[in-house]
Design a protein around this motif. Sequence first.
Motif, PDB file in Angstrom:
ATOM      1  N   LEU A  56      48.316  52.764  55.272  1.00  0.00           N
ATOM      2  CA  LEU A  56      48.114  52.967  55.984  1.00  0.00           C
ATOM      3  C   LEU A  56      49.053  53.654  56.953  1.00  0.00           C
ATOM      4  N   PRO A  57      48.108  54.780  57.306  1.00  0.00           N
ATOM      5  CA  PRO A  57      49.823  55.898  57.881  1.00  0.00           C
ATOM      6  C   PRO A  57      50.315  55.140  59.037  1.00  0.00           C
ATOM      7  N   LEU A  58      51.107  54.468  59.190  1.00  0.00           N
ATOM      8  CA  LEU A  58      52.092  53.704  60.460  1.00  0.00           C
ATOM      9  C   LEU A  58      53.130  53.352  59.411  1.00  0.00           C
ATOM     10  N   ASN A  59      53.995  53.477  60.573  1.00  0.00           N
ATOM     11  CA  ASN A  59      55.517  52.620  60.189  1.00  0.00           C
ATOM     12  C   ASN A  59      55.946  52.626  58.783  1.00  0.00           C
ATOM     13  N   ASN A  60      56.409  53.781  58.188  1.00  0.00           N
ATOM     14  CA  ASN A  60      56.672  54.742  57.257  1.00  0.00           C
ATOM     15  C   ASN A  60      55.538  54.061  55.623  1.00  0.00           C
ATOM     16  N   ASN A  61      55.071  54.092  55.928  1.00  0.00           N
ATOM     17  CA  ASN A  61      53.513  53.247  55.354  1.00  0.00           C
ATOM     18  C   ASN A  61      54.284  51.585  54.404  1.00  0.00           C
ATOM     19  N   LYS A  62      54.850  50.867  55.374  1.00  0.00           N
ATOM     20  CA  LYS A  62      55.369  49.620  54.592  1.00  0.00           C
ATOM     21  C   LYS A  62      53.520  48.976  54.529  1.00  0.00           C
ATOM     22  N   TRP A  63      52.977  49.091  55.402  1.00  0.00           N
ATOM     23  CA  TRP A  63      51.964  48.057  54.987  1.00  0.00           C
ATOM     24  C   TRP A  63      50.644  48.526  54.818  1.00  0.00           C
ATOM     25  N   SER A  64      49.987  48.306  53.784  1.00  0.00           N
ATOM     26  CA  SER A  64      48.252  48.361  52.963  1.00  0.00           C
ATOM     27  C   SER A  64      47.459  47.847  53.184  1.00  0.00           C
ATOM     28  N   VAL A  65      45.966  47.669  52.892  1.00  0.00           N
ATOM     29  CA  VAL A  65      45.087  47.079  52.607  1.00  0.00           C
ATOM     30  C   VAL A  65      44.573  47.239  51.304  1.00  0.00           C
ATOM     31  N   PHE A  66      43.965  46.124  50.581  1.00  0.00           N
ATOM     32  CA  PHE A  66      43.607  46.321  49.519  1.00  0.00           C
ATOM     33  C   PHE A  66      42.066  45.555  48.941  1.00  0.00           C
ATOM     34  N   VAL A  67      41.394  45.298  47.817  1.00  0.00           N
ATOM     35  CA  VAL A  67      40.399  44.669  47.358  1.00  0.00           C
ATOM     36  C   VAL A  67      41.075  44.754  46.015  1.00  0.00           C
ATOM     37  N   GLU A  68      40.257  43.897  45.085  1.00  0.00           N
ATOM     38  CA  GLU A  68      40.954  43.335  43.854  1.00  0.00           C
ATOM     39  C   GLU A  68      40.233  42.570  42.777  1.00  0.00           C
ATOM     40  N   PRO A  69      39.116  42.956  42.396  1.00  0.00           N
ATOM     41  CA  PRO A  69      37.717  42.033  41.806  1.00  0.00           C
ATOM     42  C   PRO A  69      38.567  41.985  40.602  1.00  0.00           C
ATOM     43  N   GLY A  70      38.121  41.079  40.213  1.00  0.00           N
ATOM     44  CA  GLY A  70      39.338  40.788  38.670  1.00  0.00           C
ATOM     45  C   GLY A  70      38.691  39.323  38.212  1.00  0.00           C
ATOM     46  N   TYR A  71      38.859  39.530  37.035  1.00  0.00           N
ATOM     47  CA  TYR A  71      37.400  38.013  36.265  1.00  0.00           C
ATOM     48  C   TYR A  71      38.697  37.114  35.453  1.00  0.00           C
ATOM     49  N   GLU A  72      37.866  35.708  35.942  1.00  0.00           N
ATOM     50  CA  GLU A  72      38.951  35.221  35.480  1.00  0.00           C
ATOM     51  C   GLU A  72      38.329  33.901  35.082  1.00  0.00           C
ATOM     52  N   SER A  73      38.678  32.997  33.971  1.00  0.00           N
ATOM     53  CA  SER A  73      37.438  31.690  33.209  1.00  0.00           C
ATOM     54  C   SER A  73      38.846  30.953  33.761  1.00  0.00           C
ATOM     55  N   TYR A  74      37.799  29.089  33.477  1.00  0.00           N
ATOM     56  CA  TYR A  74      38.386  28.083  33.220  1.00  0.00           C
ATOM     57  C   TYR A  74      38.021  26.482  32.747  1.00  0.00           C
ATOM     58  N   SER A  75      37.974  26.411  31.303  1.00  0.00           N
ATOM     59  CA  SER A  75      37.559  26.235  30.466  1.00  0.00           C
ATOM     60  C   SER A  75      38.213  24.127  29.540  1.00  0.00           C
ATOM     61  N   ALA A  76      37.737  23.434  29.854  1.00  0.00           N
ATOM     62  CA  ALA A  76      38.051  21.898  30.205  1.00  0.00           C
ATOM     63  C   ALA A  76      37.182  21.065  29.723  1.00  0.00           C
ATOM     64  N   SER A  77      37.959  19.902  28.950  1.00  0.00           N
ATOM     65  CA  SER A  77      36.581  19.080  28.797  1.00  0.00           C
ATOM     66  C   SER A  77      37.359  17.141  28.332  1.00  0.00           C
ATOM     67  N   LYS A  78      37.148  16.853  28.882  1.00  0.00           N
ATOM     68  CA  LYS A  78      37.484  15.419  29.068  1.00  0.00           C
ATOM     69  C   LYS A  78      36.495  13.493  28.656  1.00  0.00           C
ATOM     70  N   THR A  79      37.154  13.512  28.616  1.00  0.00           N
ATOM     71  CA  THR A  79      36.677  12.096  27.688  1.00  0.00           C
ATOM     72  C   THR A  79      36.921  10.440  28.813  1.00  0.00           C
ATOM     73  N   TYR A  80      36.719   9.808  29.145  1.00  0.00           N
ATOM     74  CA  TYR A  80      37.464   9.161  29.590  1.00  0.00           C
ATOM     75  C   TYR A  80      36.350   7.097  29.849  1.00  0.00           C
ATOM     76  N   SER A  81      36.657   6.135  29.939  1.00  0.00           N
ATOM     77  CA  SER A  81      36.164   5.002  30.651  1.00  0.00           C
ATOM     78  C   SER A  81      35.425   5.392  31.864  1.00  0.00           C
ATOM     79  N   VAL A  82      34.556   4.219  31.558  1.00  0.00           N
ATOM     80  CA  VAL A  82      34.175   4.250  33.229  1.00  0.00           C
ATOM     81  C   VAL A  82      32.770   2.887  33.211  1.00  0.00           C
ATOM     82  N   GLY A  83      33.389   2.435  35.184  1.00  0.00           N
ATOM     83  CA  GLY A  83      32.397   0.985  34.811  1.00  0.00           C
ATOM     84  C   GLY A  83      33.828  -0.371  34.398  1.00  0.00           C
ATOM     85  N   ASP A  84      33.383  -0.908  36.014  1.00  0.00           N
ATOM     86  CA  ASP A  84      34.757  -2.085  35.202  1.00  0.00           C
ATOM     87  C   ASP A  84      34.022  -3.844  34.279  1.00  0.00           C
ATOM     88  N   ILE A  85      32.757  -3.661  34.201  1.00  0.00           N
ATOM     89  CA  ILE A  85      32.127  -4.460  33.613  1.00  0.00           C
ATOM     90  C   ILE A  85      31.780  -3.923  32.128  1.00  0.00           C
TER      91      ILE A  85
END
Length: 411
Positions: free
Chosen positions: A267-296
């Motif tokens: 931005l053209p103000l305050n000695n160029n100390k401020w800006s706006v941005f957009v940053e599209p990016g790709y990410e992923s998360y892969s996980a698996s968990k096996t566990y026991s359920v049920g009381d009886i």
Amino acid sequence: MKIRTLYLLFFFTTSSMIAQVSYQFGYIIDNSGNKVECFIKDLEWSNNPTEFQYKLTEDSNEIITGTLNSVRIFAIGNHTKYKNVTIGIDKSSNRTASMSKQYEPEFITETVFLKWLVEGSSNLFKYQTNKTQRFFYSSNENKIEQLIYKKFLLNSNTVSLNAAFKKQLYDNLKCEAMSIDDSRFLDYDEHDLIAFFQKYNVCSNSDSKVYEGSKNKGDFNFSIKVGYVSSNLNIKFDSGVLRDDRLSAELESKSSIRIAAEVEYILPLNNNKWSVFVEPGYESYSASKTYSVGDIASFEQTVSVDYQYVDVPVGVRHYMFLNDDSKLFISAAFVFVLDLSEKIDYEDNNGTRDLLINSSSNLNFGFGFNYLNRFSIEARITTARNITRDYAFFNSDYRTDLGLILGYRFL
């Protein structure tokens, strides 16, 4: 509440950091009339300053504060200049609720740094606060006076205007090549008044200097970013009092790589100390968990997710200059999400069920270091987002606990 707490933590932490803007060459004239060349911290003041900081040499570690008690004039480069004057200022409000009923200006005597706009045989100055904007003038070494412009209440329903500044200019700045129309149609604004004073100085064969302030121009930066992120997923099912919770699951943290491209506008103000941005990016998360359920009747259940998405942070960034080559920055962004995966899988003895993915938006906050305006490194935290927002009884908090982002600006 969590988001509010993160906001407070983020800004209280970063507000304690000290960074310095580049000092620019200029000069001061002290109260004894001595001119001292120095380097002044240019904050591009929108309101008239009451003090400023300067150094006698560019590399000096000693920072001196110039005040109304010690400095008569200070100037930065050939674009900014202030003059110390004791003067009467009419600060009448333009708000109807607190507007004066008096036609004449109501002067309050103050000592201020007036911003010099035009210098010549006639001079134009500006006084600015959050509530008040006034212009002042002088000609041929005469004292500085306010150009009168005042709104007032004629009665309880009618706002009137004292625009005596037009008559002041016509009476006191006469020139053969100028007519009454030059002042009659003036607006009480910086652009019109600067043009008038320039015209008068040219007409009176006087040199005329316009101080336009630092003319920083907005600029675009294009960067590629690669990051290391650590994320986890906590699925919470509100089972109620009539049934067992067999669907909640807490999946472990996993690391992945983020790949992104950023467009930033400085931005053209305050000695160029401020800006706006957009940053599209790709990410992923892969996980698996096996566990026991049920009381009886206990049985095993496996929860699997292969969560892929494009997120689009849209935010604001603030730079804090350390020197000509280095700067710190902080950022905050609102993150939009485009899901590339469809479901979370639940598999048990009875087969497979699906939990459809539909992600909400969230926030992220960053703190980093930029070198040579080309290389950057940033630590980033992200608030949780619900990736199963279509379900009333599910709250699937996906959170990036830590992100370390490297950037390279190529344009």
